[in-house]
Write a protein that holds these residues in place. Structure first.
Motif, short mmCIF file in Angstrom:
data_model
loop_
_atom_site.label_atom_id
_atom_site.label_comp_id
_atom_site.label_asym_id
_atom_site.label_seq_id
_atom_site.Cartn_x
_atom_site.Cartn_y
_atom_site.Cartn_z
N GLY A 16 0.78 -1.19 0.00
CA GLY A 16 0.14 0.17 -0.03
C GLY A 16 1.04 1.45 0.01
O GLY A 16 0.50 2.10 -0.66
N GLU A 35 11.12 2.83 5.47
CA GLU A 35 10.77 1.38 5.32
C GLU A 35 11.93 0.88 6.65
O GLU A 35 13.21 0.82 6.29
N GLU A 36 11.64 0.19 7.56
CA GLU A 36 12.13 -0.33 8.45
C GLU A 36 13.28 -1.77 8.36
O GLU A 36 14.22 -2.07 8.84
N THR A 42 5.38 -7.05 3.48
CA THR A 42 5.05 -8.63 3.73
C THR A 42 4.83 -9.33 2.49
O THR A 42 5.26 -10.46 2.37
N LYS A 51 5.24 -17.44 -0.83
CA LYS A 51 4.49 -18.52 -0.36
C LYS A 51 3.82 -19.00 -1.89
O LYS A 51 4.07 -20.31 -1.65
N ARG A 114 13.16 3.21 10.68
CA ARG A 114 11.87 3.20 11.49
C ARG A 114 11.47 4.40 11.54
O ARG A 114 12.30 5.63 12.01
N ALA A 115 10.36 4.85 11.46
CA ALA A 115 9.84 6.08 11.59
C ALA A 115 8.74 6.38 12.81
O ALA A 115 7.72 5.45 12.76
N TYR A 179 -6.09 -19.41 6.42
CA TYR A 179 -5.53 -19.77 5.28
C TYR A 179 -4.07 -20.01 5.13
O TYR A 179 -3.48 -20.52 4.45
N ASP A 305 -3.15 -3.27 5.77
CA ASP A 305 -3.30 -4.14 6.99
C ASP A 305 -3.48 -3.57 8.27
O ASP A 305 -4.01 -3.90 9.26
N THR A 313 -3.40 -7.93 -0.41
CA THR A 313 -2.44 -7.24 -0.94
C THR A 313 -3.41 -6.13 -1.99
O THR A 313 -3.16 -5.00 -1.94
#
Ligand code: FAD
Length: 462
Positions: A16, A35-36, A42, A51, A114-115, A179, A305, A313
């Motif tokens: 997202g 982006e940490e 994911t 997967k 990380r923010a 799932y 999420d 997604t």
């Protein structure tokens, strides 16, 4: 001098966040993304993509066995887990680089950090940098639940670790009935592990159509997967390289790996949300948002999420795009969350769109159900004991097809196309008017003429 360092600060470089950043930059906004962990989030790094690669790899076992009925004799095949992991890692690294390049190409800047909020317009990065932003988008995603603090919980892995195991477990116990639990159960079974699924409810796949739930269970059991329902893991002991899981029904199970896939929670902790005035939705623990993904703070939005609406997604991507168009593209867009197609990449897989029979019967006074279960053509020669399930749920008053549920090979691919018809409000008569494509499994969708069940609500009894 501009009042803020950036027009938009995006927390989280997942599905997202990346879409929102690129579209907002395209609308001319000055954008920064923090982006940490790894760009892609994911889905790309430890979700859908690796997967699906595992699913494809593990399905080869069935192909090899099924080949015999068609005349193939294949010398005994061997499987090498480290090769699978190395090739998967290579592909994920390629995708991560592509995501990074695409964000940078759009003109947005990436901070590998990380923010957290200092206040509604100020972000503090783990690099020590402070950034002021006019608008902030929270797209921090979710993480696996660990469940209740049982003895030995430290021995248990989640899906995150399952992607990086050094070797294939000979035996694995997986707790969970959703799932992710079932997909991994089928993946490990496909690669040759002895798999036990433990689930507290009365049947797997809660929320799915009842026929789908029982069909998937019986197909997985036919493939040798043990499914224990109505019990939970109450403790895990480690002895050398082996684990003993103690169950609430008094039994215990030995395995080489124990995995929990018992749901996911939104990443809202330690973000400084209170300092920014961002409220949590008490009903689901995610960030509370309106139809435009706006939070309780007027300059802060949240998508994907972390809002715990529909954790998929394509939904996160659509919400990110809608946010960017609304706030930076002068085009207000609300995401329509109705009729989202979903899949379970179990083996056989599930594809579903629209209402379950139970939901339809609660919503409509007249419901017609068309259902068939049959042996797929391939199994007539392979000899595999498997059946396909196809089910259409129809609003009996308008004749509109309101639900489609399929269990069988390529069910997800079929349902993606059926979802267009359902979204367009196609009627059963439209399905009937469509010619069959023979010989396919999907042709059953347009050849089921007689309802297998017809429900008329007795209004007087209510
Ligand atoms: P994410 O993709 O989770 O991205 C959030 C990012 O934010 C992460 O990269 C994280 O590191 C970063 N972050 C968090 N906090 C901070 C911070 N404070 N500062 C900086 N960065 C931060 N969906 C499907 O549609 N189909 C599937 O088949 C499917 N399979 C899945 C299988 C598994 C095993 C899992 C776990 C998920 C699966 N999903 C699937 C769900 C899908 O992955 C998510 O719905 C999707 O990734 C959500 O996107 P997002 O942008 O909301 O969050």
């Amino acid at each position: 001098m501009a009042e803020f360092d950036v027009d938009l600060f995006v927390i989280g470089g997942g599905s997202g966040g990346v879409r929102a950043a690129r579209i907002a930059a395209g609308h001319g906004a000055r954008v920064m993304v923090a982006e940490e962990y790894r760009m892609g989030g994911t889905c790309v790094i430890r979700g859908c993509v690796p997967k699906k690669l595992f699913v494809i790899g593990s399905h080869v076992r069935q192909e090899l066995t099924d080949a015999a009925g068609f005349g193939w004799s294949i010398p005994s095949a061997t499987f090498d887990w480290p090769t699978l992991i190395a090739n998967k890692d290579k592909e994920i690294a390629r995708l991560e680089a592509a995501y990074t390049a695409n964000v940078e190409k759009s003109g947005a800047r990436i901070a590998k950090a990380r923010a957290v909020f200092e206040d509604a317009h100020t972000l503090r990065l783990s690099t020590g940098e402070k950034i002021s932003a006019n608008v902030v988008l929270i797209a921090t995603g979710g993480a696996p639940n660990h469940g209740a603090a049982i003895p030995g919980l430290e021995h248990v892995i989640s899906s995150n670790e399952a992607f990086h195991l050094e070797q294939l477990p000979r035996r694995i116990l997986i707790q969970g009935g959703g799932y992710i639990a079932l997909e991994f159960a089928c993946i490990f079974a496909g690669f040759g592990s002895d798999v036990t699924v433990v689930y507290r409810g009365d049947n797997i796949l809660r929320g799915f159509d009842e026929d789908v739930r029982s069909h998937v269970r019986s197909e997985m059991e036919k493939e040798g997967i043990t499914i224990l329902t109505g019990c939970t893991v109450t403790g895990v002991d480690k002895h050398g390289k082996e684990y003993t899981s103690h169950l609430s029904n008094g039994s215990s199970i030995a395995s080489d790996q124990v995995m929990f896939a018992i749901g996911r929670h939104p990443n809202v902790a330690n973000l400084g949300l209170e300092k920014a005035g961002v409220a949590i939705n008490p009903s689901n623990g995610g960030i509370a948002v309106d139809h435009f993904s706006k939070t309780s703070a007027p300059n802060i939005y949240a998508i994907g999420d972390v809002t715990h609406r529909f954790n998929l997604t394509p939904v996160a991507i659509r919400e990110g795009h809608a946010f960017a168009d609304t706030v930076f593209g002068k085009r207000p867009v609300q995401v329509d969350h109705a009729d989202i197609p979903t899949a379970v990449f179990s083996q056989p897989e599930v594809g579903t769109v629209g209402l379950t029979e139970t939901q339809a019967r609660a919503q409509f006074s007249h419901v017609d159900v068309y259902k068939t279960s049959f042996r797929p053509i391939k199994s007539t020669m392979s000899g595999r004991d498997t059946r396909v399930l196809m089910k259409l749920v129809v609003d009996g008053t308008t004749d509109r097809v309101v639900g489609c549920h399929i269990v069988g090979d390529t069910a997800a691919e079929i349902v993606q196309a059926v979802a267009i018809a359902v979204k367009m409000k196609a009627t059963k008569a439209d399905f009937d008017a469509t010619l069959a494509l023979h010989p396919t499994a999907a042709e059953e969708l347009v050849t089921m003429r007689t309802p297998t069940a017809r429900y008329v609500r007795d209004e007087a009894a209510e």
